[in-house]
Design a protein around this motif. Structure first.
Motif, PDB file in Angstrom:
ATOM      1  N   ILE A   1       0.864  -1.187   0.000  1.00 23.51           N
ATOM      2  CA  ILE A   1       0.000   0.000   0.000  1.00 23.51           C
ATOM      3  C   ILE A   1       0.894   1.229   0.000  1.00 23.51           C
ATOM      4  CG2 ILE A   1      -1.786   1.291   1.245  1.00 23.51           C
ATOM      5  CD1 ILE A   1      -2.579  -1.398   2.567  1.00 23.51           C
ATOM      6  N   ARG A   2       0.967   1.918  -1.134  1.00 19.07           N
ATOM      7  CA  ARG A   2       1.835   3.103  -1.236  1.00 19.07           C
ATOM      8  C   ARG A   2       1.610   3.771  -2.586  1.00 19.07           C
ATOM      9  NH1 ARG A   2       6.128   1.488  -4.632  1.00 19.07           N
ATOM     10  NH2 ARG A   2       6.256  -0.792  -4.806  1.00 19.07           N
ATOM     11  N   PRO A   3       2.034   5.019  -2.710  1.00 17.20           N
ATOM     12  CA  PRO A   3       1.983   5.661  -4.029  1.00 17.20           C
ATOM     13  C   PRO A   3       2.935   4.956  -4.994  1.00 17.20           C
ATOM     14  CG  PRO A   3       2.249   7.294  -2.276  1.00 17.20           C
ATOM     15  CD  PRO A   3       2.456   5.951  -1.649  1.00 17.20           C
ATOM     16  N   GLY A   4       2.501   4.764  -6.220  1.00 16.73           N
ATOM     17  CA  GLY A   4       3.356   4.170  -7.242  1.00 16.73           C
ATOM     18  C   GLY A   4       3.463   2.664  -7.199  1.00 16.73           C
ATOM     19  N   ALA A   5       2.730   2.000  -6.333  1.00 22.56           N
ATOM     20  CA  ALA A   5       2.857   0.542  -6.196  1.00 22.56           C
ATOM     21  C   ALA A   5       2.521  -0.186  -7.495  1.00 22.56           C
ATOM     22  CB  ALA A   5       1.959   0.041  -5.069  1.00 22.56           C
ATOM     23  N   LEU A   6       1.616   0.375  -8.282  1.00 26.10           N
ATOM     24  CA  LEU A   6       1.191  -0.298  -9.504  1.00 26.10           C
ATOM     25  C   LEU A   6       2.338  -0.505 -10.482  1.00 26.10           C
ATOM     26  CD1 LEU A   6      -1.492  -1.348 -10.729  1.00 26.10           C
ATOM     27  CD2 LEU A   6      -1.612   0.806 -11.995  1.00 26.10           C
ATOM     28  N   GLU A   7       3.265   0.435 -10.525  1.00 26.16           N
ATOM     29  CA  GLU A   7       4.382   0.326 -11.459  1.00 26.16           C
ATOM     30  C   GLU A   7       5.264  -0.876 -11.164  1.00 26.16           C
ATOM     31  OE1 GLU A   7       4.077   2.330 -13.848  1.00 26.16           O
ATOM     32  OE2 GLU A   7       2.588   3.603 -12.871  1.00 26.16           O
ATOM     33  N   ASP A   8       5.222  -1.362  -9.934  1.00 26.71           N
ATOM     34  CA  ASP A   8       6.077  -2.480  -9.523  1.00 26.71           C
ATOM     35  C   ASP A   8       5.327  -3.796  -9.456  1.00 26.71           C
ATOM     36  OD1 ASP A   8       8.202  -0.681  -9.173  1.00 26.71           O
ATOM     37  OD2 ASP A   8       7.568  -0.217  -7.127  1.00 26.71           O
ATOM     38  N   LEU A   9       4.115  -3.848  -9.999  1.00 19.05           N
ATOM     39  CA  LEU A   9       3.297  -5.048  -9.838  1.00 19.05           C
ATOM     40  C   LEU A   9       3.991  -6.297 -10.366  1.00 19.05           C
ATOM     41  CD1 LEU A   9       0.662  -6.426  -9.050  1.00 19.05           C
ATOM     42  CD2 LEU A   9      -0.280  -5.750 -11.273  1.00 19.05           C
ATOM     43  N   GLY A  10       4.544  -6.235 -11.572  1.00 19.42           N
ATOM     44  CA  GLY A  10       5.206  -7.409 -12.147  1.00 19.42           C
ATOM     45  C   GLY A  10       6.362  -7.880 -11.287  1.00 19.42           C
ATOM     46  N   ALA A  11       7.170  -6.933 -10.812  1.00 20.51           N
ATOM     47  CA  ALA A  11       8.315  -7.283  -9.974  1.00 20.51           C
ATOM     48  C   ALA A  11       7.867  -7.861  -8.639  1.00 20.51           C
ATOM     49  CB  ALA A  11       9.186  -6.055  -9.745  1.00 20.51           C
ATOM     50  N   ILE A  12       6.786  -7.304  -8.071  1.00 21.05           N
ATOM     51  CA  ILE A  12       6.273  -7.805  -6.790  1.00 21.05           C
ATOM     52  C   ILE A  12       5.866  -9.265  -6.919  1.00 21.05           C
ATOM     53  CG2 ILE A  12       4.355  -7.621  -5.150  1.00 21.05           C
ATOM     54  CD1 ILE A  12       4.361  -4.581  -5.730  1.00 21.05           C
ATOM     55  N   LEU A  13       5.147  -9.586  -7.974  1.00 19.99           N
ATOM     56  CA  LEU A  13       4.664 -10.956  -8.152  1.00 19.99           C
ATOM     57  C   LEU A  13       5.815 -11.914  -8.458  1.00 19.99           C
ATOM     58  CD1 LEU A  13       1.376 -10.347 -10.170  1.00 19.99           C
ATOM     59  CD2 LEU A  13       1.733 -10.445  -7.701  1.00 19.99           C
ATOM     60  N   SER A  14       6.829 -11.436  -9.152  1.00 16.10           N
ATOM     61  CA  SER A  14       7.987 -12.276  -9.442  1.00 16.10           C
ATOM     62  C   SER A  14       8.823 -12.498  -8.184  1.00 16.10           C
ATOM     63  CB  SER A  14       8.847 -11.630 -10.533  1.00 16.10           C
ATOM     64  OG  SER A  14      10.002 -12.396 -10.778  1.00 16.10           O
ATOM     65  N   ASP A  15       9.096 -11.443  -7.453  1.00 19.38           N
ATOM     66  CA  ASP A  15       9.929 -11.542  -6.251  1.00 19.38           C
ATOM     67  C   ASP A  15       9.294 -12.436  -5.191  1.00 19.38           C
ATOM     68  OD1 ASP A  15      11.719  -9.866  -7.454  1.00 19.38           O
ATOM     69  OD2 ASP A  15      11.139  -8.072  -6.326  1.00 19.38           O
ATOM     70  N   ARG A  16       7.988 -12.399  -5.099  1.00 18.72           N
ATOM     71  CA  ARG A  16       7.294 -13.209  -4.087  1.00 18.72           C
ATOM     72  C   ARG A  16       6.921 -14.590  -4.612  1.00 18.72           C
ATOM     73  NH1 ARG A  16       8.352 -11.836   0.699  1.00 18.72           N
ATOM     74  NH2 ARG A  16       6.391 -12.689   1.470  1.00 18.72           N
ATOM     75  N   ARG A  17       7.404 -14.937  -5.802  1.00 18.30           N
ATOM     76  CA  ARG A  17       7.189 -16.245  -6.415  1.00 18.30           C
ATOM     77  C   ARG A  17       5.707 -16.531  -6.694  1.00 18.30           C
ATOM     78  NH1 ARG A  17      11.866 -15.219  -6.413  1.00 18.30           N
ATOM     79  NH2 ARG A  17      13.613 -16.647  -5.991  1.00 18.30           N
ATOM     80  N   VAL A  18       4.911 -15.478  -6.789  1.00 17.41           N
ATOM     81  CA  VAL A  18       3.527 -15.667  -7.204  1.00 17.41           C
ATOM     82  C   VAL A  18       3.498 -16.035  -8.680  1.00 17.41           C
ATOM     83  CG1 VAL A  18       1.268 -14.561  -7.487  1.00 17.41           C
ATOM     84  CG2 VAL A  18       2.657 -14.081  -5.451  1.00 17.41           C
ATOM     85  N   SER A  19       4.329 -15.350  -9.469  1.00 20.32           N
ATOM     86  CA  SER A  19       4.447 -15.663 -10.890  1.00 20.32           C
ATOM     87  C   SER A  19       5.843 -15.291 -11.370  1.00 20.32           C
ATOM     88  CB  SER A  19       3.401 -14.902 -11.714  1.00 20.32           C
ATOM     89  OG  SER A  19       3.603 -15.124 -13.096  1.00 20.32           O
ATOM     90  N   THR A  20       6.686 -16.289 -11.586  1.00 19.58           N
ATOM     91  CA  THR A  20       8.029 -16.033 -12.111  1.00 19.58           C
ATOM     92  C   THR A  20       8.048 -16.094 -13.637  1.00 19.58           C
ATOM     93  OG1 THR A  20       8.548 -18.386 -11.834  1.00 19.58           O
ATOM     94  CG2 THR A  20       9.175 -16.896 -10.045  1.00 19.58           C
TER      95      THR A  20
END
Length: 353
Positions: free
Chosen positions: A16-35
């Motif tokens: 939850i933060r400003p600009g979080a959407l720009e990092d969505l792909g990286a967030i899902l990859s880093d957390r192994r949700v989708s590599t």
């Protein structure tokens, strides 16, 4: 001596933060949700569609699934379409109706669901429940919680302020719902989960006396966190009980009896929470809730929802039928229409000035 504990279901990631959407792909990859990047992105024809270009650049391998409305039929159709691909996860991008349909569809096909909330209108962004319209009106369906939740506060700021205010009403109504749960525990012996109650109460109290306006960044972050905590409360309890009492019965009855009104869910449950607190004789809570709702320009009396006194009495009379088996102040008092009308008149005289 063994240590006894329990596991609490919760999202793997909450950002939850400003600009979080720009990092969505990286967030899902880093957390192994989708590599692999093989994602199914479900978008509405409103706010979600407007974000498609921004998301497409960072997630080129994703497939897009437009969806219209939050109906059971649309969710079932979405599930059928999802089975035709090979995806790591399903990402819902939009408001509550889109997220609820996506949660339901993902659960049917056994895929983890990621919630990207574009407004904060209600606590469905992180709850283990999907509210979907069906042939009988509207139903609640149990689903897994989102595996990840992303709230870009920059995006939230572009949503109508009324949606933010609706989320405030939703979170504050927890306090009334908890009072109803405590009432049921006392009079029916219903189990009350203290951890679930703590999550739900903290979510509401964090907003109740916060002085900032609804467009303040810190306030928006607190509201988003509160709605997540409400979702956790329901997950812990295994029921919507920590966040749903007479306030929600009243809202459901408004939806059923007056479908033409444009009241948002959070607006209705906020008013319902004040009225239910008034019925319980809890003047302190009713006053604190009404003061906060008024500060954020939320409805307090029926006329502000477009209802006459007589219509609101009918709503109250019908409200217990919306959740059979749930015990709240409405079931406890079981007031006849004449007495309900007197209660409504007193309520309006007290809080309508």
């Amino acid at each position: 001596m063994p240590v006894l504990t329990r596991l609490v279901s919760a999202p793997l990631t909450v950002d939850i933060r400003p600009g979080a959407l720009e990092d969505l792909g990286a967030i899902l990859s880093d957390r192994r949700v989708s590599t692999s990047g093989r994602l199914a992105l479900v978008v509405s024809d409103g706010s979600g569609a407007r974000l498609r270009d921004r998301l497409a650049a960072s997630m080129p391998a994703a497939d897009w699934f437009p969806i219209r409305g939050g109906t059971l039929d649309s969710a079932v159709d979405l599930a059928a379409r999802l089975t035709k691909g090979n995806y790591d996860a399903v990402v819902g991008v939009g408001g509550g109706r889109v997220l609820d349909a996506t949660k339901y569809a993902a659960s049917r096909v056994g895929l983890p669901m990621v919630a990207v909330a574009t407004n904060l209108a209600h606590d469905g962004i992180a709850s283990p429940v999907s509210i979907l319209d069906n042939e009988s009106g509207r139903g609640s369906y149990g689903v897994p919680m989102p595996i990840a939740l992303v709230v870009d506060l920059d995006v939230i700021r572009t949503s109508p302020i009324r949606f933010v205010r609706s989320g405030i009403g939703e979170a504050l109504s927890n306090l009334s719902a908890l009072a109803d749960w405590e009432l049921s525990a006392e009079h029916t012996g219903e189990d009350l989960d203290g951890l679930a109650a703590a999550f739900a109460r903290t979510a509401a109290e964090a907003l109740l006396n916060r002085p900032q306006d609804a467009d303040d960044e810190a306030f928006l972050a607190t509201l988003a966190e509160g709605l997540v905590m409400s979702g956790l409360a329901m997950s812990v309890a295994g029921t919507t009980r920590p966040c749903s009492g007479a306030c929600h019965e009243i809202s459901h009855a408004v939806d059923l009896l007056h479908p033409g009104l444009d009241g948002l869910h959070g607006e209705q449950v906020g008013l319902g929470a004040v009225f239910a607190s008034h019925l319980r004789g809890d003047t302190d809570l009713a006053t604190r809730l009404a003061t906060c709702l008024d500060r954020h320009n939320l409805p307090i009396v029926p006329a502000q929802l477009g209802l006459t006194e007589a219509q609101f009495v009918d709503v109250l009379h019908h409200a217990p039928n919306t959740r059979p088996g749930r015990y709240t102040i409405l079931e406890h008092l079981d007031l006849p229409p004449t007495t309900l009308h007197e209660a409504v008149r007193t309520y309006i005289d007290t809080y309508g000035s």
